[in-house]
Enzyme design. Structure first.
Site, PDB file in Angstrom:
ATOM      1  N   LYS A  36      -8.457   4.119   4.123  1.00  0.00           N
ATOM      2  CA  LYS A  36      -7.452   3.113   3.775  1.00  0.00           C
ATOM      3  C   LYS A  36      -6.482   2.805   4.918  1.00  0.00           C
ATOM      4  O   LYS A  36      -6.104   1.653   5.100  1.00  0.00           O
ATOM      5  CB  LYS A  36      -6.682   3.557   2.521  1.00  0.00           C
ATOM      6  CG  LYS A  36      -7.553   3.549   1.274  1.00  0.00           C
ATOM      7  CD  LYS A  36      -6.774   3.936   0.026  1.00  0.00           C
ATOM      8  CE  LYS A  36      -7.734   4.088  -1.152  1.00  0.00           C
ATOM      9  NZ  LYS A  36      -7.038   4.355  -2.424  1.00  0.00           N
ATOM     10  N   THR A  81     -11.980   3.474   0.094  1.00  0.00           N
ATOM     11  CA  THR A  81     -11.378   4.667  -0.458  1.00  0.00           C
ATOM     12  C   THR A  81     -11.316   5.724   0.639  1.00  0.00           C
ATOM     13  O   THR A  81     -11.572   5.420   1.808  1.00  0.00           O
ATOM     14  CB  THR A  81     -12.134   5.105  -1.743  1.00  0.00           C
ATOM     15  OG1 THR A  81     -11.412   6.166  -2.365  1.00  0.00           O
ATOM     16  CG2 THR A  81     -13.561   5.538  -1.446  1.00  0.00           C
ATOM     17  N   SER A 134     -16.431   3.455  -9.381  1.00  0.00           N
ATOM     18  CA  SER A 134     -16.155   2.026  -9.466  1.00  0.00           C
ATOM     19  C   SER A 134     -17.403   1.144  -9.529  1.00  0.00           C
ATOM     20  O   SER A 134     -17.332   0.069 -10.135  1.00  0.00           O
ATOM     21  CB  SER A 134     -15.249   1.586  -8.316  1.00  0.00           C
ATOM     22  OG  SER A 134     -15.714   2.070  -7.095  1.00  0.00           O
ATOM     23  N   GLY A 145       1.371  11.029   0.042  1.00  0.00           N
ATOM     24  CA  GLY A 145       0.223  10.647   0.882  1.00  0.00           C
ATOM     25  C   GLY A 145      -0.073   9.169   0.700  1.00  0.00           C
ATOM     26  O   GLY A 145       0.810   8.381   0.349  1.00  0.00           O
ATOM     27  N   GLY A 189       4.089  13.854  -4.327  1.00  0.00           N
ATOM     28  CA  GLY A 189       2.966  13.391  -3.528  1.00  0.00           C
ATOM     29  C   GLY A 189       3.325  12.123  -2.779  1.00  0.00           C
ATOM     30  O   GLY A 189       3.603  11.083  -3.378  1.00  0.00           O
TER      31      GLY A 189
END
Lengths: 258, 258
Positions: free
Chosen positions: B72, B68, B22, B135, B133
């Site tokens: 989080k 990240t 990023s 998560g 997923g």
């Protein structure tokens, strides 16, 4: 400059920090040296330094810090290992990461000032120095001039006690340096010259080609004192020369050739 | 990019942080927008987040953070004000400075995923979604898909309890969303595809032009799932599309047009 997730961080901490010019110098150095690193300003108030410091220790890719006003003395107890000039002057301006994650600090303002003199052909050895200003920068410069081998050092300050106490400290460590003599090196370590309306720190009648003049103010680089000295035929070293001198020493301390 | 003492700071906090891409996106955005700002990576381990956070609060020119892995969820109690998606998902990925110096946080992963779908012409409204997923990313995506108006949402996870509990949470907030249906949108929110040796998260026999496929993995952008989906004639949205979607939302949150 291309910043990625692998880029290493360096920062200057100060308040105000908006006035500092060092990020440009450092980022140009990183580019020349091919280092994947970036140097950024961090505005941290005096009261916030311990809290900011604790947080910055937790940033794993932060490899070094440069400290400016008002943090140079306050950082001393926060550093894990202190270098010789930092212990002598009671101040730190450069901090690097140790392999164990701790911080090691050193003070390069004084040695950088002397390096700036030498870069302009002004050798300090045997000089008779008259120095105005015994604050943080003045302390570092006085010790560095004494270590460089000046013959005498006359210290003055708007607060006479401060000048006397620094003179006693310097004399205790460098007893060979005398207290005064006919000056041939004038050093301004006061803020006089930051504003064009400031009075000159030295009487211009004392300026002549046998006298060299050095100023600590980097901006404007040509202070009224430097301009008067050049007009009188003096060799001069500016605050920019001092900045470059200390920045090169700090870069070497970070392991980067300047 | 030219960094001076007036440059504002933004940072991404993660561990590892070396893998993030990023900073390049953000610094290009600042250049396009004419912002005197720089975006840097900060490697902060999970256990160090509270200490780093306290320190970062003391940096006056730090205007925003992106979080990240693994921060989080852990950042939620550290933020002073939480946005709606952050409260719903129990996670934060973007934090901005409030005028009083505090921090306000929001979660854009899910809305960014939906924006990435739309950027590729995949409308979520009325879709029957099968998502693998549940998560951090999966939670954000499930809530955002439900809010966007999918017809049904079938959630799966290697830990069946986690899928069931997320399904119950989504149903409690969005009761109009059914639990299953013949899927026409497959979503991979697992790490499968990070390595070329990973099995596909979905049976390739289920891929056909009537099914759209979205992946959260930004690197490689074309995962084996995306490649198989394209070969089967599916519309696709990649992890890079999701990244761009959430980054644009985060930029708008910071007051910067993307």
């Amino acid at each position: 400059m291309s910043i990625s997730g692998r880029t290493r961080l360096f920062a200057i901490l100060g308040d105000p920090v908006s006035v500092v010019r060092s990020p440009g110098w450092w980022n140009a150095l990183f580019a020349r040296a091919g280092r994947d690193a970036v140097f950024v300003p961090m505005q941290v108030g005096a009261a916030d330094l311990p809290r900011a410091w604790a947080g910055l220790r937790a940033i794993g890719n932060l490899d070094g810090l440069v400290l400016t006003m008002p943090h140079k003395q306050a950082a001393v107890p926060l550093v894990d290992v202190l270098g010789g000039s930092a212990r002598l002057t009671g101040a730190v301006n450069t901090v690097r990461r140790l392999p164990d994650g701790g911080w090691e600090g050193e003070m390069f303002d004084g040695e950088g000032f002397v390096a700036g003199l030498r870069a302009r052909g002004i050798t300090p050895e045997g000089r008779h120095v008259r120095q105005k200003g015994c604050g943080g920068a003045g302390r570092a410069i006085a010790f560095a001039l004494a270590r460089a081998g000046v013959a005498s050092l006359a210290l003055e300050d708007a607060a006479p006690d401060r000048a006397a106490s620094l003179a006693a400290e310097v004399a205790a460590t460098f007893p060979a340096v005398a207290r005064g003599g006919e000056p041939d090196l004038l050093v301004n370590a006061t803020p006089l010259g930051l504003s064009v309306n400031d009075p000159l720190p030295f009487d211009p009648a004392t300026l002549s080609p046998r006298v060299s003049v050095a100023d600590v103010i980097p901006n404007p680089e040509v202070t009224p004192l430097i301009a008067a000295a050049r007009a009188a035929g003096c060799a001069t070293a500016t605050g920019r020369d001092m900045f470059e001198g200390q920045a090169r020493l700090a870069a070497a301390y970070f392991g980067i050739g300047a």
